[in-house]
Design an enzyme around this catalytic site. Structure first.
Site, PDB file in Angstrom:
ATOM      1  N   GLU A 212      42.147 113.481   3.331  1.00  0.00           N
ATOM      2  CA  GLU A 212      41.323 113.976   4.433  1.00  0.00           C
ATOM      3  C   GLU A 212      41.834 113.457   5.772  1.00  0.00           C
ATOM      4  O   GLU A 212      41.895 114.200   6.762  1.00  0.00           O
ATOM      5  CB  GLU A 212      39.861 113.582   4.236  1.00  0.00           C
ATOM      6  CG  GLU A 212      39.190 114.217   3.028  1.00  0.00           C
ATOM      7  CD  GLU A 212      38.932 115.707   3.194  1.00  0.00           C
ATOM      8  OE1 GLU A 212      39.238 116.262   4.264  1.00  0.00           O
ATOM      9  OE2 GLU A 212      38.431 116.330   2.235  1.00  0.00           O
ATOM     10  N   ASP A 357      44.206 123.196  -5.216  1.00  0.00           N
ATOM     11  CA  ASP A 357      44.517 124.276  -4.286  1.00  0.00           C
ATOM     12  C   ASP A 357      45.705 124.015  -3.359  1.00  0.00           C
ATOM     13  O   ASP A 357      46.711 124.719  -3.383  1.00  0.00           O
ATOM     14  CB  ASP A 357      43.275 124.652  -3.473  1.00  0.00           C
ATOM     15  CG  ASP A 357      42.583 123.439  -2.842  1.00  0.00           C
ATOM     16  OD1 ASP A 357      42.986 122.302  -3.133  1.00  0.00           O
ATOM     17  OD2 ASP A 357      41.636 123.639  -2.064  1.00  0.00           O
ATOM     18  N   GLU A 461      29.433 127.163  -3.825  1.00  0.00           N
ATOM     19  CA  GLU A 461      30.543 126.257  -4.115  1.00  0.00           C
ATOM     20  C   GLU A 461      31.176 126.582  -5.467  1.00  0.00           C
ATOM     21  O   GLU A 461      32.388 126.495  -5.623  1.00  0.00           O
ATOM     22  CB  GLU A 461      30.052 124.811  -4.074  1.00  0.00           C
ATOM     23  CG  GLU A 461      31.157 123.785  -4.094  1.00  0.00           C
ATOM     24  CD  GLU A 461      31.961 123.718  -2.799  1.00  0.00           C
ATOM     25  OE1 GLU A 461      32.786 122.799  -2.671  1.00  0.00           O
ATOM     26  OE2 GLU A 461      31.765 124.575  -1.902  1.00  0.00           O
ATOM     27  N   GLU A 480      37.901 129.188   3.747  1.00  0.00           N
ATOM     28  CA  GLU A 480      38.967 129.782   2.924  1.00  0.00           C
ATOM     29  C   GLU A 480      38.914 131.306   2.877  1.00  0.00           C
ATOM     30  O   GLU A 480      39.956 131.980   2.952  1.00  0.00           O
ATOM     31  CB  GLU A 480      38.918 129.194   1.515  1.00  0.00           C
ATOM     32  CG  GLU A 480      39.479 127.804   1.389  1.00  0.00           C
ATOM     33  CD  GLU A 480      38.571 126.722   1.958  1.00  0.00           C
ATOM     34  OE1 GLU A 480      39.044 125.597   2.199  1.00  0.00           O
ATOM     35  OE2 GLU A 480      37.366 127.013   2.164  1.00  0.00           O
TER      36      GLU A 480
END
EC number: 3.2.1.-
Length: 644
Positions: A212, A357, A461, A480
């Site tokens: 992050e 991902d 989610e 996304e």
């Protein structure tokens, strides 16, 4: 009493319809809650009824009515082949009705409406940004309901949902820097840069997630520095007198504080968290996800090439190679959680969503930026394994029989389906397919996620495709789907994607807007909210929405090529990033010589041109202003997510 009569009447009508279907076709209402009867029409019985070719095995193109290895048995007798080939000879004829409604709705988008949506996206950004600066700065995030700032949860260090992201370093302001330029606000960009230089320090007793901190903070600092100093000035003259590479120095300082994560690991795969003052915490776990450990190469690689220090790219590339070498020999797939000391897979699920991902995303984007052949070879090998083992549904997106393509979660060793949910992070994958030139597959997968959005006004989610219902109900304003919508519009210029963007904009305005910003949806059905606005809402969601409707943006008009990091930060595809100031410090490790040698043999030199990978295979001109997906397939997808 009147309402009871109505209910009884509806029940009788439902039962009557079911009886008629059973008598006529052997069809019935069907449920999939683990029993042998279903709540939706069994479309595969319709498939058998209208099948034109005997002996065809439908298992390869059917996912909507199966759990794991369950397959229905095809009966010995099928209907005789129809005298003429037509759509009516297929179970897809079930979806032919009212198909013109899709053409009427999506086939055009007036310029005036595009301008209105562009302004709406800009207003959305500034409503969130201005309130962050007013009520939250210098804290990390804005609580948009209470109009307060939010920092790390110091009273509960185990609250990783907060503490992994918030490091007490003005996260939202840093994450948003390049978005200000994309919106054309040079004055505020310069003011924000000066605020960061004057107020931000990473000498903090904060334990943050390496991934992050890398994508949100390091990536944004590098992007803003490049845009400030880019001699070609895609956004006009944005530099200011007195700027002395301070953002680059901050990025370097942060990266140095992240380096301890790569030390004392037997595999070279980094620890998931570091304390910015003291390094890896003594109680740190030895497990990390594939995406978290393998998605550092873009930011670390650019930093290395900007400052002439190979250390950062070397540790990031070593982690990618270590993960790659742990893939299954049978399927070529990776798992989602690994032990950094033993190299054993703790999580054996292989998919495209959370935990996986951006690993795939950065294999391709690293190649586009740096031109390293090894990255492209790994991506292509991974993509082939994904297509072979994760993809279900019919072979072609826009032709043929069977269910629409869908990518499921499987066991990395056997390729067997592990569960029947997909998550919202997977919605990034159509955008990656666009970058890879696989636009047709991108169109189909995007349409599936858009159908889910239409049903709920958000993306849950997790969504269970078997039950046609959310498994995890919250939506934290993720970008996304918007990102893939934007990239598909750039590839096709089809007005359908402008309609998708408008639907998303209007849903966010209706469902997420609160007193001081936009709030996380706690429950996509009842639209209850949580008091949190994550930084990626401003850095990505609003940015992609604005760019979708801004045809004349400097990014679209510039002669230079640009790419977005996984956090949506703008970086140029620049020759200087393909040049190293050091010798090759990434030679093949022992046991990899033949594999690395093969990379050099199978990739033609022409693939090293940036233009060859930044220009996707566009949709043929004759399909440009038709629907990207035929009406019959669009209606089929809408049905499969419970829209009718």
């Amino acid at each position: 009493m009147q309402w009871r009569s109505i209910v009884v009447g509806l029940v009788v009508l439902r039962l009557s319809l079911s009886c008629v279907l059973w008598l006529a076709f052997g069809l019935g209402p069907n449920v999939s809650w683990g029993f042998n009867f279903h709540l939706s029409f069994n479309l595969h019985k319709l498939d058998l009824l209208f099948r034109e070719e005997k002996g065809t095995d439908p298992s390869g193109t059917s996912w909507s009515q199966r759990i794991q290895a369950q397959k229905y048995e095809e009966t010995a007798s099928t209907c005789a082949k129809a005298g003429e080939e037509s759509a009516r000879g297929s179970y897809l004829s079930f979806f032919d009705g009212n198909k013109d409604e899709y053409v009427r709705r999506y086939s055009s988008f007036p310029d005036t409406l595009k301008a209105k949506m562009k302004d709406m996206a800009k207003e959305m950004f500034y409503f969130g940004y201005d309130n962050y600066m007013k009520y939250a700065f210098p804290e990390d995030e804005l609580n948009p309901i209470d109009c307060e700032g939010r920092g790390p949860d110091v009273l509960n260090p185990s609250n990783i949902n907060i503490n992994d992201v918030l490091g007490n370093y003005s996260l939202t302001l840093i994450d948003t820097l390049d978005t200000l330029l994309v919106l054309g606000n040079v004055t505020e960009f310069q003011r924000a840069v000066k605020l960061v230089i004057d107020t931000v320090s990473f000498d903090k007793d904060s334990t943050v997630q390496v991934f992050e901190a890398n994508i949100r903070i390091l990536g944004s600092l590098i992007s803003a520095h490049i845009l400030l100093t880019d001699p070609k000035h895609p956004f006009g003259k944005v530099g200011f007198e007195g700027y002395d590479n301070e953002l680059l120095h901050l990025a370097h300082d942060l990266a140095v504080r992240l380096l301890p994560a790569f030390e004392n690991t037997s595999t070279g795969i980094p620890y998931p968290r570091v304390n910015l003052k003291s390094g890896v915490p003594p109680d740190s776990i030895n497990e990390t996800c594939t995406a978290g450990a393998g998605s550092l190469l873009v930011e670390f690689g650019i930093l290395s090439r900007l400052i002439g220090d190979s250390t950062f790219e070397w540790v990031a590339r070593r982690a990618v190679r270590a993960l790659w070498n742990l893939r299954s020999n049978e399927t070529g797939l990776l798992g989602n959680v690994v032990n950094i000391q033993t190299g054993q897979w703790v999580g054996k699920q292989s998919g495209l969503g959370a935990g996986m991902d951006s690993f795939y995303e950065y294999l391709l984007k690293s190649y586009i930026l740096f031109g390293e052949k090894e990255d492209y070879w790994m991506f292509q090998a991974a993509y082939e394994s994904i297509q072979n083992h994760l993809r279900r549904g019919r072979e072609s997106c826009n032709e043929g029989e069977g269910d629409p393509p869908l990518y499921v979660n499987v066991n990395m060793f056997s390729g067997e389906i592990m569960n029947t949910w997909i998550d919202s992070l997977q919605a990034f994958f159509p955008g990656l397919q666009v970058l890879n030139g696989d636009v047709d597959n991108a169109i189909c997968l995007h349409a599936f996620y858009y159908a889910i959005w239409k049903r709920f006004g958000a993306l849950p989610e997790r969504y269970n495709w078997q039950l046609q219902a959310p498994d995890v109900l919250f939506y934290p304003l993720r970008p996304e789907l918007v990102e893939s919508t934007y990239l598909l519009y750039q590839a096709t210029k089809n007005p359908f994607y402008l309609h998708v963007g408008m639907d998303i904009l209007q849903s966010l305005e209706k469902n997420a807007k609160v007193r001081c910003g936009y709030a996380t949806l706690h429950h996509v059905v009842d639209k209850s909210k949580e008091d949190r606005m994550e930084s990626f809402f401003l850095s990505e969601t609003c940015k992609y929405l604005y760019l979708l409707f801004d045809e004349d943006n400097p990014l679209h008009k510039s002669d230079n090529k640009y790419i977005f990091t996984t956090e949506g930060h703008v970086v140029p595809i620049d020759k200087r990033f393909r040049e190293k100031q050091w010798n090759d410090l990434f030679p093949c490790e022992e046991g990899q010589h033949q594999q690395c040698k093969a990379v050099l043999l199978i990739l033609p030199e022409s693939l090293l041109s940036p233009s060859s990978v930044s220009d996707c295979n566009r949709i043929p001109e004759e399909r440009r202003y038709a629907l990207p997906l035929k009406s019959v397939y669009m209606r089929q997808i809408d049905h499969m997510v419970g829209l009718f």
